[in-house]
Design a protein around this motif. Sequence first.
Motif, PDB file in Angstrom:
ATOM      1  N   THR A  53      42.919 -30.111  42.139  1.00 22.32           N
ATOM      2  CA  THR A  53      42.952 -29.594  40.774  1.00 22.32           C
ATOM      3  C   THR A  53      42.465 -28.150  40.740  1.00 22.32           C
ATOM      4  OG1 THR A  53      40.697 -30.172  40.126  1.00 22.32           O
ATOM      5  CG2 THR A  53      42.366 -31.914  40.011  1.00 22.32           C
ATOM      6  N   SER A  54      42.710 -27.505  39.610  1.00 22.99           N
ATOM      7  CA  SER A  54      42.261 -26.121  39.436  1.00 22.99           C
ATOM      8  C   SER A  54      40.744 -26.027  39.428  1.00 22.99           C
ATOM      9  CB  SER A  54      42.829 -25.548  38.134  1.00 22.99           C
ATOM     10  OG  SER A  54      42.473 -26.365  37.026  1.00 22.99           O
ATOM     11  N   GLY A  55      40.077 -27.145  39.193  1.00 20.29           N
ATOM     12  CA  GLY A  55      38.619 -27.172  39.243  1.00 20.29           C
ATOM     13  C   GLY A  55      38.069 -27.464  40.622  1.00 20.29           C
ATOM     14  N   GLY A  56      38.965 -27.643  41.602  1.00 20.13           N
ATOM     15  CA  GLY A  56      38.536 -27.860  42.977  1.00 20.13           C
ATOM     16  C   GLY A  56      38.392 -29.313  43.389  1.00 20.13           C
ATOM     17  N   ALA A  57      38.643 -30.248  42.479  1.00 24.97           N
ATOM     18  CA  ALA A  57      38.541 -31.665  42.831  1.00 24.97           C
ATOM     19  C   ALA A  57      39.735 -32.080  43.680  1.00 24.97           C
ATOM     20  CB  ALA A  57      38.480 -32.514  41.567  1.00 24.97           C
ATOM     21  N   GLU A  58      39.509 -33.013  44.599  1.00 28.10           N
ATOM     22  CA  GLU A  58      40.581 -33.592  45.405  1.00 28.10           C
ATOM     23  C   GLU A  58      40.749 -35.046  44.990  1.00 28.10           C
ATOM     24  OE1 GLU A  58      40.410 -33.060  49.590  1.00 28.10           O
ATOM     25  OE2 GLU A  58      39.744 -30.963  49.469  1.00 28.10           O
ATOM     26  N   ILE A  59      41.931 -35.387  44.486  1.00 27.12           N
ATOM     27  CA  ILE A  59      42.207 -36.727  43.985  1.00 27.12           C
ATOM     28  C   ILE A  59      43.168 -37.410  44.950  1.00 27.12           C
ATOM     29  CG2 ILE A  59      43.084 -38.077  42.050  1.00 27.12           C
ATOM     30  CD1 ILE A  59      42.546 -35.604  40.282  1.00 27.12           C
ATOM     31  N   PRO A  60      42.762 -38.503  45.594  1.00 30.51           N
ATOM     32  CA  PRO A  60      43.663 -39.205  46.516  1.00 30.51           C
ATOM     33  C   PRO A  60      44.939 -39.640  45.797  1.00 30.51           C
ATOM     34  CG  PRO A  60      41.421 -40.007  46.749  1.00 30.51           C
ATOM     35  CD  PRO A  60      41.428 -39.147  45.530  1.00 30.51           C
ATOM     36  N   ALA A  61      46.072 -39.522  46.489  1.00 27.48           N
ATOM     37  CA  ALA A  61      47.350 -39.850  45.862  1.00 27.48           C
ATOM     38  C   ALA A  61      48.332 -40.382  46.887  1.00 27.48           C
ATOM     39  CB  ALA A  61      47.942 -38.614  45.184  1.00 27.48           C
ATOM     40  N   ASP A  62      48.960 -41.499  46.561  1.00 27.72           N
ATOM     41  CA  ASP A  62      50.094 -42.006  47.329  1.00 27.72           C
ATOM     42  C   ASP A  62      51.414 -41.583  46.690  1.00 27.72           C
ATOM     43  OD1 ASP A  62      48.399 -43.644  49.104  1.00 27.72           O
ATOM     44  OD2 ASP A  62      48.081 -44.851  47.293  1.00 27.72           O
ATOM     45  N   VAL A  63      51.377 -41.442  45.362  1.00 23.03           N
ATOM     46  CA  VAL A  63      52.558 -41.072  44.578  1.00 23.03           C
ATOM     47  C   VAL A  63      52.139 -40.031  43.558  1.00 23.03           C
ATOM     48  CG1 VAL A  63      54.358 -41.888  42.995  1.00 23.03           C
ATOM     49  CG2 VAL A  63      53.526 -43.397  44.816  1.00 23.03           C
TER      50      VAL A  63
ATOM     51  N   ILE B 141      56.504 -47.256  42.682  1.00 22.74           N
ATOM     52  CA  ILE B 141      55.347 -47.769  41.944  1.00 22.74           C
ATOM     53  C   ILE B 141      55.421 -49.258  41.635  1.00 22.74           C
ATOM     54  CG2 ILE B 141      54.949 -45.507  40.898  1.00 22.74           C
ATOM     55  CD1 ILE B 141      56.133 -46.588  38.282  1.00 22.74           C
ATOM     56  N   ALA B 142      56.583 -49.873  41.840  1.00 24.52           N
ATOM     57  CA  ALA B 142      56.805 -51.224  41.310  1.00 24.52           C
ATOM     58  C   ALA B 142      55.966 -52.302  41.976  1.00 24.52           C
ATOM     59  CB  ALA B 142      58.288 -51.577  41.413  1.00 24.52           C
ATOM     60  N   HIS B 143      55.473 -52.078  43.185  1.00 21.64           N
ATOM     61  CA  HIS B 143      54.723 -53.128  43.881  1.00 21.64           C
ATOM     62  C   HIS B 143      53.226 -53.067  43.608  1.00 21.64           C
ATOM     63  CE1 HIS B 143      58.392 -54.246  45.883  1.00 21.64           C
ATOM     64  NE2 HIS B 143      58.556 -53.014  46.317  1.00 21.64           N
ATOM     65  N   GLY B 144      52.792 -52.034  42.863  1.00 19.53           N
ATOM     66  CA  GLY B 144      51.389 -51.931  42.498  1.00 19.53           C
ATOM     67  C   GLY B 144      50.501 -51.526  43.656  1.00 19.53           C
ATOM     68  N   GLY B 145      49.236 -51.335  43.341  1.00 24.62           N
ATOM     69  CA  GLY B 145      48.257 -51.016  44.363  1.00 24.62           C
ATOM     70  C   GLY B 145      48.333 -49.604  44.910  1.00 24.62           C
ATOM     71  N   ARG B 146      49.130 -48.752  44.286  1.00 24.87           N
ATOM     72  CA  ARG B 146      49.244 -47.377  44.754  1.00 24.87           C
ATOM     73  C   ARG B 146      48.321 -46.482  43.936  1.00 24.87           C
ATOM     74  NH1 ARG B 146      54.061 -46.617  47.286  1.00 24.87           N
ATOM     75  NH2 ARG B 146      52.907 -45.083  48.517  1.00 24.87           N
TER      76      ARG B 146
END
Length: 409
Positions: A225-235, A142-147
């Motif tokens: 999520t349990s509500g069906g949403a998809e959240i983009p994630a790098d970390v 996470i240290a370089h930001g932008g993630r």
Amino acid sequence: MPEGTFVIAGAGLAGAKAAETLREEGFAGRVVLVGEEIERPYERPPLSKGFLLDKEPRDKAHVHEADWYDKHDVELRLGVAVASIDPAAHEVRLSTKEPVGYDKLLLATGASPRRLEVPGARLQGIHYLRSMADSAALKQAIAHGGRRVVVAGAGWIGLETAAAARAYGNDVTVIEPEPAPLHASVGPEIGGMFAALHREHGVDLRLDQGVAGFWGAGQVSAVVTSGGAEIPADVVIVGIGVRPNTRLAEEAGLEVSDGVLVDASLRTSDPDVHAAGDVANAYNPLLGRRVRVEHWANALNGGPAAARAMLGRDVSYDRVPYFFSDQYDLGMEMSGVASPGEYDEVVHRGDVEGREFIAFWLSGGRVVGGMNVNVWDVTGDVQALIRSGQAVDKARLTDPGTPLADLVP
């Protein structure tokens, strides 16, 4: 003064402070401190605070200087675990197959993070935070930001790592199945304040929903999520609590229930075996019941208390549970027990909107918990109110002009 061999299973803060106390109290026998990690004993708060934020060097977390153990004739066995205990023979067997006899044994085996058992849980990029190595790996991520960072769980670890990720300039989403952050720890009233704090700092806080799974081709790329949403994630950071490491105690036939059961002297059902720190479910005479405390102060104070009890001292471990946290520009200290069901109401003194106040959790008019937020040097008075067990005048309690010390019977 007893002699012989004292073995400490677990080289964290509780174990290291127990070894230190044995020597301070004049114990001249053999002390064997066994730690599964290759890192010498260290404190864990920096892992989600100063070390993770790159504000403190690695060495600052260590309990002792590197040469302390040799100087005090403490046999520090790193990279080795206690594999089993034979209480009848008064012997432990190490993971190296080496047997070590003991006269007294301290279990300071701590706890392990609860794991999310959902589809995709083994993808790369999913982090748990318990060890120095975990913190170093998360910092690198996470240290370089932008993630795009997604945090599963809005407990203390989840919120502190979310704050660190935002400080590094990452986009952060926190997913929490309860209606407020820290709901199980402090209830919805103060939990709501922490929700506002994180939202003000740009965190996307998703409450009343959990994690159903992860997507990705080798590397995590989204959280479902349990509500069906998809959240983009790098970390992804998972902070959904811990489980006490009780396997050794269970296999040895010691009494176990949400931790190793110990009395007020931190003695287990075997009189020659004690337990301290996260793994101990201890009877607290002040609270009048058992409590398993997972915080830093319990390891700091519980290890020495257990060591004195092992030496035959008269010990009654009745500390007020204590915790501290730093998130963004908010620093706080928490004393007592303030879980839902433990209190009737929450009252305040000071500037709640400006986040410079003290909150008190009351039960039957008695103070059972207190949190000072950006207010300092009051923990002793707050704990004295809790220890008194007496009802307080609510008007005076909430009046900033009345010194807290004047309210202690």
